[in-house]
Design a protein around this motif. Structure first.
Motif, mmCIF file in Angstrom:
data_model
loop_
_atom_site.group_PDB
_atom_site.id
_atom_site.type_symbol
_atom_site.label_atom_id
_atom_site.label_comp_id
_atom_site.label_asym_id
_atom_site.label_seq_id
_atom_site.Cartn_x
_atom_site.Cartn_y
_atom_site.Cartn_z
ATOM 1 N N TRP A 586 1.232 -1.462 0.085
ATOM 2 C CA TRP A 586 -0.115 0.316 -0.333
ATOM 3 C C TRP A 586 0.966 1.413 0.215
ATOM 4 O O TRP A 586 2.217 1.289 0.763
ATOM 5 C CB TRP A 586 -0.805 0.010 0.641
ATOM 6 N N PRO A 587 0.316 2.065 -1.050
ATOM 7 C CA PRO A 587 2.171 3.228 -1.160
ATOM 8 C C PRO A 587 1.870 4.450 -0.062
ATOM 9 O O PRO A 587 2.694 5.832 -0.449
ATOM 10 C CB PRO A 587 1.158 3.609 -2.440
ATOM 11 N N THR A 588 0.509 4.712 0.683
ATOM 12 C CA THR A 588 1.233 5.639 1.681
ATOM 13 C C THR A 588 0.598 5.049 3.289
ATOM 14 O O THR A 588 0.619 5.990 3.845
ATOM 15 C CB THR A 588 -0.650 6.635 1.862
ATOM 16 N N THR A 589 1.411 3.845 3.039
ATOM 17 C CA THR A 589 1.531 4.246 4.440
ATOM 18 C C THR A 589 2.488 4.560 5.674
ATOM 19 O O THR A 589 2.782 4.011 6.651
ATOM 20 C CB THR A 589 2.037 2.415 4.721
ATOM 21 N N GLY A 590 3.129 5.316 4.237
ATOM 22 C CA GLY A 590 4.933 5.973 5.560
ATOM 23 C C GLY A 590 3.536 7.682 6.340
ATOM 24 O O GLY A 590 4.201 8.031 7.334
ATOM 25 N N SER A 591 2.440 7.060 5.946
ATOM 26 C CA SER A 591 1.672 8.542 6.864
ATOM 27 C C SER A 591 0.355 8.286 7.320
ATOM 28 O O SER A 591 -0.722 7.222 6.603
ATOM 29 C CB SER A 591 1.313 9.794 5.755
ATOM 30 N N LYS A 592 -0.023 7.480 8.920
ATOM 31 C CA LYS A 592 -0.931 7.150 9.179
ATOM 32 C C LYS A 592 -1.903 8.294 8.925
ATOM 33 O O LYS A 592 -3.565 7.520 8.512
ATOM 34 C CB LYS A 592 -0.704 7.264 10.539
ATOM 35 N N GLU A 593 -2.019 9.387 9.097
ATOM 36 C CA GLU A 593 -3.339 10.153 8.354
ATOM 37 C C GLU A 593 -3.520 10.095 7.285
ATOM 38 O O GLU A 593 -4.682 10.108 7.078
ATOM 39 C CB GLU A 593 -2.706 11.892 8.769
ATOM 40 N N VAL A 594 -2.784 10.153 6.264
ATOM 41 C CA VAL A 594 -3.283 9.812 4.433
ATOM 42 C C VAL A 594 -3.920 8.341 5.050
ATOM 43 O O VAL A 594 -4.822 8.437 4.130
ATOM 44 C CB VAL A 594 -2.269 10.461 3.744
ATOM 45 N N THR A 595 -3.945 7.297 5.050
ATOM 46 C CA THR A 595 -3.862 5.795 4.604
ATOM 47 C C THR A 595 -5.337 5.990 6.016
ATOM 48 O O THR A 595 -6.165 5.317 5.164
ATOM 49 C CB THR A 595 -3.025 5.624 5.580
ATOM 50 N N ASP A 596 -5.327 6.833 7.811
ATOM 51 C CA ASP A 596 -6.923 6.688 7.234
ATOM 52 C C ASP A 596 -7.584 7.221 6.719
ATOM 53 O O ASP A 596 -9.333 7.090 7.039
ATOM 54 C CB ASP A 596 -6.347 7.182 8.929
ATOM 55 N N TYR A 597 -7.311 8.257 6.256
ATOM 56 C CA TYR A 597 -8.028 8.910 5.396
ATOM 57 C C TYR A 597 -9.131 8.037 4.208
ATOM 58 O O TYR A 597 -10.097 7.847 4.064
ATOM 59 C CB TYR A 597 -7.142 10.456 5.131
ATOM 60 N N LEU A 598 -7.962 7.703 3.815
ATOM 61 C CA LEU A 598 -8.047 6.946 1.810
ATOM 62 C C LEU A 598 -9.296 5.463 2.992
ATOM 63 O O LEU A 598 -10.155 5.341 2.461
ATOM 64 C CB LEU A 598 -7.473 6.873 1.686
ATOM 65 N N PHE A 599 -9.177 4.602 3.850
ATOM 66 C CA PHE A 599 -9.425 4.030 4.392
ATOM 67 C C PHE A 599 -10.517 3.940 5.446
ATOM 68 O O PHE A 599 -11.349 3.275 5.285
ATOM 69 C CB PHE A 599 -8.361 3.018 5.579
ATOM 70 N N LYS A 600 -10.699 4.880 6.049
ATOM 71 C CA LYS A 600 -12.028 5.548 6.660
ATOM 72 C C LYS A 600 -12.367 6.255 6.335
ATOM 73 O O LYS A 600 -13.486 7.258 5.886
ATOM 74 C CB LYS A 600 -10.977 5.931 8.164
ATOM 75 N N GLY A 601 -11.824 7.657 6.071
ATOM 76 C CA GLY A 601 -12.635 8.968 6.037
ATOM 77 C C GLY A 601 -13.335 8.966 4.496
ATOM 78 O O GLY A 601 -14.381 9.954 4.590
#
Ligand code: BF8
Length: 656
Positions: A586-601
């Protein structure tokens, strides 16, 4: 899951890998095992946008990051890990959207040549679709000729690429609620090129530095692909070359013929492939092949071009993405003819070990060491014949070092365009998705899944696709497929009607047997993911399953993705309301915020969201859980429970 060291679940691929090793030929499989992925790039934490860097802002390994450490995790310009991960993600979308859309543009330009009568050899094959398109776009039909109508349609659609204001015309095909949502969020694309350019601008050093705002532009750029460039490509290709209908063929390296001139067409845009399919049957060229000692001409496809000519002509497929070099390793391919996208540069060095000519045909995609023979749509027949003659001339150069994995070919039925599904389900005079919706409502079919995308040598070739799809259909989920994923399932024997009885759950099998379709439907190439958007919209419009795509018991996946195009596809599916699961990495795991935004937000924004799960069974379960959640929200979960109970009973009976 198979042992990680197992390169493929496909026996033909394994056989050819052994030959490649014997012949000393480098392949993507072998290069992947010696080239470790850069862990910082893989998590989206490397910013190479300017020459103050590249800056690396990786997550600390093996420990939780403190707030102090997080504050310091910045590039030279001060860009946060969030900005960097979002920038990288949006750039992937921009590249993917650009690739599909530039394909769409080329198709539109060819369509205009046809309309003007300047493209010899092509015509309007599907008049009904032309007229439907005219109605959709408000083009007067009256007593105008097809070419006059086509000219106006072509001009309108070409304008979609460079349009600066308003919104893309095909957005109107989406459910009304979805269109409203896109407008409210400000993500309705204005013009295709404009969104790609703006995405590149906003991800430049020192521009958009709010990850949520960046990702909104990512969405707008992705929607410009799915509901723009890709959809235009699919529609105009159908009008020019015919809308696919069910067709039987075969797949895998065993389709190559030892005593014929083998020509493989590889890439994405179907204009040249269409012409090669026609000229491969030209008696004069067949005689020419015979004069060189061959028994005839054997045309086969590779990657998405293969899907295009399979769907429309039943041309056999030699293989999917990771099999391209292996086709050369057979030693029986006289020419591999390529255009754009997913063509490995490694092909040229593989070909140097054999007699195979790698022929590039598009000015946008030349490869050092390949033979370039530019394809000219104005003289399509002559261009295609010249390429075919070059392949035939190469037949006498074959060496003794040939091996075809004989018998390694599987039967399949393809050609399930949206129109065909409509017709198969509802009949010619009242074509509709009603029977599908009814069977979802009564629980025989639990839901629908789109399983698409690439191969990736970081996982066992084809295994993830096949395991996921088998799990889905076992649980009564009807699977729609495109791209290299479709080829994986075809090779595994799931694209024939008999597969329903063997692999599908009781309810799905019953429906497939009644209609006479496989439980896994091949809908075409990657641009044809737009067909899945249209199918989903048709299900919404038919009623009983909510009033938006996000209400449908449906999910999507690209379990072996590798291409930037896949990210663009995923984002437009999510933004169209679909829960979408990717595997591999997964190409955004370096940022928890970005990943959470894509996965939840994203769920709060679009009703669809991303997920990452490399295990195919767990990923399928996530999709099934989502489908069940949607069934519950629609109040149709009760019907399904009864069917589940029956299945339990059946399992108990099986044990006796
Ligand atoms: O567009 S599935 S490897 S061939 S990118 Fe490429 Fe991926 Fe295959 Fe087609 Ni799509």
């Amino acid at each position: 899951m198979a042992d990680k060291e197992v390169k493929s679940i496909d026996p033909a691929t394994l056989e050819m890998l052994e030959k490649a090793a014997r012949d000393g030929v480098s392949t993507a499989f072998e290069r992947a095992s010696t080239m470790r992925p850069c862990p910082i790039g893989a998590e989206g934490s490397c910013c190479s946008q300017c020459a103050m860097g590249p800056c690396r802002v990786p997550l600390p390994r093996g420990k939780e990051e403190t707030p102090e450490e997080k504050k310091k995790r910045r590039g030279v310009c001060g860009a946060t890990a969030e900005t960097i991960a979002a920038r990288n993600f949006v750039r992937k979308i921009a590249a993917g959207s650009a690739a599909h859309s530039d394909h769409g543009r080329r198709v539109t330009e060819a369509f205009l040549l046809v309309a003007k009568g300047e493209a010899s050899g092509y015509g309007i094959k599907d008049e009904q679709k032309l007229l439907q398109l005219a109605l959709d776009l408000g083009v007067t039909i009256g007593d105008r000729s097809n070419n006059e109508i086509a000219l106006e349609i072509g001009e309108i659609l070409l304008n979609e690429f460079g349009k600066q204001e308003g919104e893309l015309l095909f957005l109107k095909r989406a459910p009304l609620k979805r269109q409203e949502l896109w407008r409210q969020l400000g993500v309705a694309p204005r013009g295709i090129d404009r969104e790609v350019v703006e995405a590149m601008h906003r991800t430049h050093m020192g521009v958009d530095q709010d990850y949520q705002n960046l990702l909104l532009q990512g969405t707008r750029t992705a929607l410009a692909d799915g509901w723009g460039g890709s959809m235009i490509a699919t529609d105009l290709q159908d009008v020019m070359f015919g809308t696919p209908s069910p067709v039987a063929s075969q797949i895998n390296l065993g389709v190559l013929e030892e005593d014929e001139v083998n020509v493989i067409i590889h890439g994405h845009e179907p204009h040249l492939a269409e012409m090669l399919a026609i000229v491969s049957e030209d008696p004069e060229l067949i005689e020419y092949a015979k004069s060189k000692g061959a028994k005839g001409i054997n045309l086969a496809g590779m990657c998405c071009t293969a899907n295009e000519i399979l769907m429309r002509h039943g041309v056999p497929i030699a293989g999917n993405f990771l099999q391209q070099e292996l086709a050369v390793v057979t030693g029986v391919v006289e020419a591999m003819v390529v255009d754009v996208q997913c063509i490995m540069q490694g092909l040229v060095s593989a070909a140097q070990c054999y007699h195979t000519k790698i022929i590039t045909t598009d000015s946008r995609a030349k490869i050092e060491g390949a033979t370039h023979m530019e394809f000219d749509e104005h003289n399509a027949v002559e261009s295609a014949k010249a390429i075919m003659r070059a392949a035939i001339d190469n037949f006498p150069n074959r060496t003794e070092n040939v091996y075809i994995p004989k018998g390694q070919k599987t039967d399949l039925i393809a050609g399930f365009s949206h129109e065909t599904i409509n017709y198969l389900l509802g009949g010619l005079f009242r074509a509709s998705y009603r029977p599908l919706n009814d069977n979802i409502i009564n629980g025989r079919i639990r839901g629908v899944a789109g399983v698409v995308g690439c191969n990736n040598p970081r996982v066992t070739h084809d295994e993830v696709h096949v395991a996921m799809v088998k799990e889905l259909i076992k649980n009564d989920v009807l699977v729609l497929q495109t791209g290299c994923s479709a080829m994986a399932l075809a090779k595994a024997g799931l694209m024939v009607p008999e597969a329903a009885a063997e692999y599908a759950g009781e309810g799905l099998a019953e429906v497939c047997e009644t209609v006479g379709i496989p439980p896994v439907l091949h809908m075409g190439a990657c641009v044809d993911n737009s067909r899945i958007l249209i199918a989903a919209t048709a299900m919404v419009k038919d009623g009983g399953l909510g009033d938006d795509i996000s209400d449908l018991p449906a999910a999507g996946a690209a379990p072996e993705w590798m291409s930037e195009k896949a990210i663009s596809i995923g984002q437009y599916f999510v933004a169209s309301g679909v829960f979408t699961v990717f595997g591999v990495t997964w190409p955004t795991t370096g940022s928890k915020e970005v990943t959470d935004y894509l996965f939840k937000g994203h769920e709060a924004l679009y009703g669809g969201k991303w997920a990452f799960e490399p295990d195919p069974i767990k990923a399928a379960q996530l999709m099934i859980d989502h489908i069940d959640k949607k069934r519950k929200a629609l109040g149709i979960d009760k019907a399904r429970e009864r069917v589940l109970y029956d299945m339990e009973m059946r399992r108990e009976l099986d044990k006796v």
